[in-house]
Design a protein around this motif. Structure first.
Motif, PDB file in Angstrom:
ATOM      1  N   ILE A 155       0.852  -1.186   0.000  1.00  0.00           N
ATOM      2  CA  ILE A 155       0.000   0.000   0.000  1.00  0.00           C
ATOM      3  C   ILE A 155       0.887   1.236   0.000  1.00  0.00           C
ATOM      4  O   ILE A 155       1.880   1.304   0.740  1.00  0.00           O
ATOM      5  CB  ILE A 155      -0.942   0.007   1.214  1.00  0.00           C
ATOM      6  N   THR A 156       0.539   2.188  -0.844  1.00  0.00           N
ATOM      7  CA  THR A 156       1.277   3.444  -0.901  1.00  0.00           C
ATOM      8  C   THR A 156       0.320   4.601  -0.694  1.00  0.00           C
ATOM      9  O   THR A 156      -0.906   4.447  -0.790  1.00  0.00           O
ATOM     10  CB  THR A 156       1.984   3.638  -2.257  1.00  0.00           C
ATOM     11  N   GLY A 157       0.892   5.774  -0.439  1.00  0.00           N
ATOM     12  CA  GLY A 157       0.107   6.995  -0.487  1.00  0.00           C
ATOM     13  C   GLY A 157      -0.051   7.433  -1.934  1.00  0.00           C
ATOM     14  O   GLY A 157       0.045   6.638  -2.870  1.00  0.00           O
ATOM     15  N   ALA A 162       6.160   6.295  -5.132  1.00  0.00           N
ATOM     16  CA  ALA A 162       5.931   5.158  -4.242  1.00  0.00           C
ATOM     17  C   ALA A 162       5.309   3.997  -5.002  1.00  0.00           C
ATOM     18  O   ALA A 162       5.690   2.835  -4.808  1.00  0.00           O
ATOM     19  CB  ALA A 162       5.049   5.581  -3.076  1.00  0.00           C
ATOM     20  N   LEU A 163       4.345   4.293  -5.874  1.00  0.00           N
ATOM     21  CA  LEU A 163       3.764   3.241  -6.709  1.00  0.00           C
ATOM     22  C   LEU A 163       4.824   2.563  -7.568  1.00  0.00           C
ATOM     23  O   LEU A 163       4.875   1.336  -7.689  1.00  0.00           O
ATOM     24  CB  LEU A 163       2.687   3.834  -7.618  1.00  0.00           C
ATOM     25  N   ARG A 164       5.681   3.380  -8.169  1.00  0.00           N
ATOM     26  CA  ARG A 164       6.715   2.821  -9.044  1.00  0.00           C
ATOM     27  C   ARG A 164       7.695   1.957  -8.260  1.00  0.00           C
ATOM     28  O   ARG A 164       8.106   0.890  -8.736  1.00  0.00           O
ATOM     29  CB  ARG A 164       7.443   3.945  -9.780  1.00  0.00           C
ATOM     30  N   LEU A 165       8.064   2.401  -7.055  1.00  0.00           N
ATOM     31  CA  LEU A 165       8.974   1.601  -6.246  1.00  0.00           C
ATOM     32  C   LEU A 165       8.323   0.290  -5.840  1.00  0.00           C
ATOM     33  O   LEU A 165       8.944  -0.782  -5.922  1.00  0.00           O
ATOM     34  CB  LEU A 165       9.397   2.384  -5.000  1.00  0.00           C
ATOM     35  N   GLY A 166       7.063   0.343  -5.400  1.00  0.00           N
ATOM     36  CA  GLY A 166       6.382  -0.882  -5.022  1.00  0.00           C
ATOM     37  C   GLY A 166       6.306  -1.880  -6.160  1.00  0.00           C
ATOM     38  O   GLY A 166       6.525  -3.078  -5.974  1.00  0.00           O
ATOM     39  N   GLN A 199      11.594  13.428  -2.502  1.00  0.00           N
ATOM     40  CA  GLN A 199      12.343  12.234  -2.871  1.00  0.00           C
ATOM     41  C   GLN A 199      12.169  11.096  -1.868  1.00  0.00           C
ATOM     42  O   GLN A 199      12.347   9.928  -2.238  1.00  0.00           O
ATOM     43  CB  GLN A 199      13.842  12.579  -2.996  1.00  0.00           C
ATOM     44  N   ARG A 200      11.855  11.416  -0.637  1.00  0.00           N
ATOM     45  CA  ARG A 200      11.705  10.370   0.377  1.00  0.00           C
ATOM     46  C   ARG A 200      10.460   9.538   0.066  1.00  0.00           C
ATOM     47  O   ARG A 200       9.418  10.082  -0.310  1.00  0.00           O
ATOM     48  CB  ARG A 200      11.602  10.983   1.774  1.00  0.00           C
ATOM     49  N   THR A 201      10.579   8.232   0.242  1.00  0.00           N
ATOM     50  CA  THR A 201       9.508   7.335  -0.195  1.00  0.00           C
ATOM     51  C   THR A 201       9.212   6.314   0.891  1.00  0.00           C
ATOM     52  O   THR A 201      10.132   5.728   1.471  1.00  0.00           O
ATOM     53  CB  THR A 201       9.917   6.599  -1.484  1.00  0.00           C
ATOM     54  N   ALA A 202       7.922   6.091   1.145  1.00  0.00           N
ATOM     55  CA  ALA A 202       7.497   5.125   2.149  1.00  0.00           C
ATOM     56  C   ALA A 202       6.461   4.176   1.571  1.00  0.00           C
ATOM     57  O   ALA A 202       5.580   4.582   0.807  1.00  0.00           O
ATOM     58  CB  ALA A 202       6.929   5.839   3.375  1.00  0.00           C
ATOM     59  N   LEU A 203       6.578   2.923   1.962  1.00  0.00           N
ATOM     60  CA  LEU A 203       5.644   1.872   1.562  1.00  0.00           C
ATOM     61  C   LEU A 203       5.159   1.145   2.805  1.00  0.00           C
ATOM     62  O   LEU A 203       5.876   1.047   3.804  1.00  0.00           O
ATOM     63  CB  LEU A 203       6.323   0.850   0.643  1.00  0.00           C
ATOM     64  N   LEU A 204       3.961   0.611   2.713  1.00  0.00           N
ATOM     65  CA  LEU A 204       3.410  -0.277   3.734  1.00  0.00           C
ATOM     66  C   LEU A 204       3.122  -1.600   3.071  1.00  0.00           C
ATOM     67  O   LEU A 204       2.457  -1.639   2.028  1.00  0.00           O
ATOM     68  CB  LEU A 204       2.145   0.337   4.335  1.00  0.00           C
ATOM     69  N   VAL A 205       3.613  -2.690   3.639  1.00  0.00           N
ATOM     70  CA  VAL A 205       3.330  -4.008   3.072  1.00  0.00           C
ATOM     71  C   VAL A 205       2.441  -4.782   4.034  1.00  0.00           C
ATOM     72  O   VAL A 205       2.709  -4.859   5.231  1.00  0.00           O
ATOM     73  CB  VAL A 205       4.619  -4.792   2.751  1.00  0.00           C
ATOM     74  N   GLU A 206       1.347  -5.299   3.512  1.00  0.00           N
ATOM     75  CA  GLU A 206       0.456  -6.207   4.232  1.00  0.00           C
ATOM     76  C   GLU A 206       0.809  -7.615   3.763  1.00  0.00           C
ATOM     77  O   GLU A 206       0.470  -8.029   2.663  1.00  0.00           O
ATOM     78  CB  GLU A 206      -1.006  -5.886   3.928  1.00  0.00           C
ATOM     79  N   GLY A 207       1.521  -8.364   4.614  1.00  0.00           N
ATOM     80  CA  GLY A 207       2.109  -9.618   4.168  1.00  0.00           C
ATOM     81  C   GLY A 207       1.172 -10.802   4.096  1.00  0.00           C
ATOM     82  O   GLY A 207       1.505 -11.818   3.494  1.00  0.00           O
ATOM     83  N   GLY A 208      -0.011 -10.691   4.693  1.00  0.00           N
ATOM     84  CA  GLY A 208      -0.944 -11.811   4.738  1.00  0.00           C
ATOM     85  C   GLY A 208      -1.582 -11.864   6.113  1.00  0.00           C
ATOM     86  O   GLY A 208      -1.526 -10.905   6.891  1.00  0.00           O
ATOM     87  N   GLN A 209      -2.193 -12.999   6.438  1.00  0.00           N
ATOM     88  CA  GLN A 209      -2.878 -13.146   7.714  1.00  0.00           C
ATOM     89  C   GLN A 209      -1.862 -13.085   8.863  1.00  0.00           C
ATOM     90  O   GLN A 209      -0.751 -13.591   8.757  1.00  0.00           O
ATOM     91  CB  GLN A 209      -3.669 -14.460   7.741  1.00  0.00           C
ATOM     92  N   HIS A 210      -2.257 -12.456   9.962  1.00  0.00           N
ATOM     93  CA  HIS A 210      -1.325 -12.098  11.028  1.00  0.00           C
ATOM     94  C   HIS A 210      -0.334 -13.190  11.408  1.00  0.00           C
ATOM     95  O   HIS A 210       0.863 -12.945  11.504  1.00  0.00           O
ATOM     96  CB  HIS A 210      -2.087 -11.726  12.305  1.00  0.00           C
ATOM     97  N   TRP A 211      -0.826 -14.386  11.648  1.00  0.00           N
ATOM     98  CA  TRP A 211       0.017 -15.375  12.318  1.00  0.00           C
ATOM     99  C   TRP A 211       0.272 -16.599  11.439  1.00  0.00           C
ATOM    100  O   TRP A 211       0.474 -17.700  11.936  1.00  0.00           O
ATOM    101  CB  TRP A 211      -0.633 -15.766  13.647  1.00  0.00           C
TER     102      TRP A 211
END
Length: 321
Positions: A155-157, A162-166, A199-211
């Motif tokens: 997920i990006t802002g 950020a989209l391109r980096l993801g 230039q600073r870039t942030a991403l959030l990754v949702e890797g799957g179900q918590h556990w």
């Protein structure tokens, strides 16, 4: 998502990952729970963040393993952070959703107005401590997981960089841009990362179900790809995979009643082919797809009033990225 609901509101989700012992790493070498290492060769400052939510410990497992292995950057600076260890300390496998936070959701407090205000909470105090560090990042990856089964995604802002980096990372192969939450600013939406001309870039990754074990694998793959792409680590090129899908959220659906219900058990990552397809009923109001090939982002099957039920997105053509 509705993890703050009473425990009997949610089904049982097995905890299949080992609960990490973070005691060796909580003192940090920079701040409490923050470890930072600088290489002799110049390069970007890469920050990896885990435990933004105390019950999402897959990312913490990864960072603890890398710290134990003595991971160091080949160039630039690498910082690894356990953001809310106090909430994690309350984790109980018998009630695994209850340690998400202590006082408030830590991923809704990152606006300057909130951080510089007079309100106090344990999450806010910790965010104020960490904020200068996060704002110094050239690249930041916030490691998350999900309560409900869903395809993993980045997920990006709104910044297209950020989209391109993801998309360049490719793990996971779905990247979604949205404008965040009305209830508060996420870390990836900090002004340092949201400036369209920055230039600073942030991403959030949702890797799957918590556990789930697969979640840890996805988070490791994503973080490794960022360290490779940034030049922080000298790693061989990744194997070619299928092309990433990139999408933009067009509507965030917030439950207006306590009677919100999907018409079928949709999974996150599902694509509904036709426009105007009925997705859910919110009391007497119908929720329908606003366009063809509508991507369902993280639907929450049990949604309380005022909580996000699902985000709807359209896929972007290459020239839109």
């Amino acid at each position: 998502m509705s993890e703050a609901a009473a425990p009997d509101f949610l089904p049982h989700f097995p905890v299949q990952l080992p609960v990490p012992d973070l005691r060796p790493w909580l003192r940090g070498n920079l701040l409490e729970g923050a470890w930072s290492f600088t290489a002799a060769a110049p390069g970007p400052h890469v920050v990896l963040v885990s435990l933004m939510h105390g019950n999402e410990f897959a990312g913490a497992l990864l960072l603890a393993r890398w710290l134990e292995q003595g991971l160091r950057p080949a160039r630039g600076r690498l910082t690894m952070v356990f953001a809310n260890p106090a909430a994690f300390a309350r984790f109980n496998p018998a009630d695994p959703t209850l340690s998400r936070f202590l006082d408030e959701d830590m991923n809704r407090v990152w606006s300057d107005r909130v951080l510089q205000g007079h309100r106090r909470s344990r999450e806010l105090d910790r965010a104020r401590e960490l904020c200068p560090l996060f704002d110094s990042a050239d690249l930041l990856l916030d490691l998350h997981s999900m309560l409900w089964p869903s395809d993993p995604l980045i997920i990006t802002g709104t910044p297209r960089r950020a989209l391109r980096l993801g998309a360049k990372l490719g793990i996971p192969p779905l990247v979604v841009a949205d404008e965040g939450h009305s209830t508060g600013l996420r870390l990836i939406d900090r002004p340092a990362f949201a400036d369209p001309a920055g230039q600073r870039t942030a991403l959030l990754v949702e890797g799957g179900q918590h556990w789930a074990p697969a979640t840890l694998e996805t988070l490791e793959g994503c973080a490794t790809a960022l360290l490779r792409e940034s030049g922080c680590l000298d790693l061989p090129p990744a194997r070619a995979t299928w092309p990433p899908r990139v999408a933009q959220v067009t509507r965030t659906v917030v439950a207006r009643t306590h009677a919100f219900a999907f018409v079928q058990p949709f999974r996150g990552g599902a694509v509904v082919p036709g426009r105007n397809t009925l997705l859910a009923l919110d009391g007497e109001a119908e929720i329908r797809t606003p366009h063809d090939d509508c991507l369902l982002v993280m639907p929450s099957p049990r949604t309380m009033r005022g909580h996000t039920a699902v985000r709807l997105a359209r896929f972007l053509a290459p020239d839109e990225i």
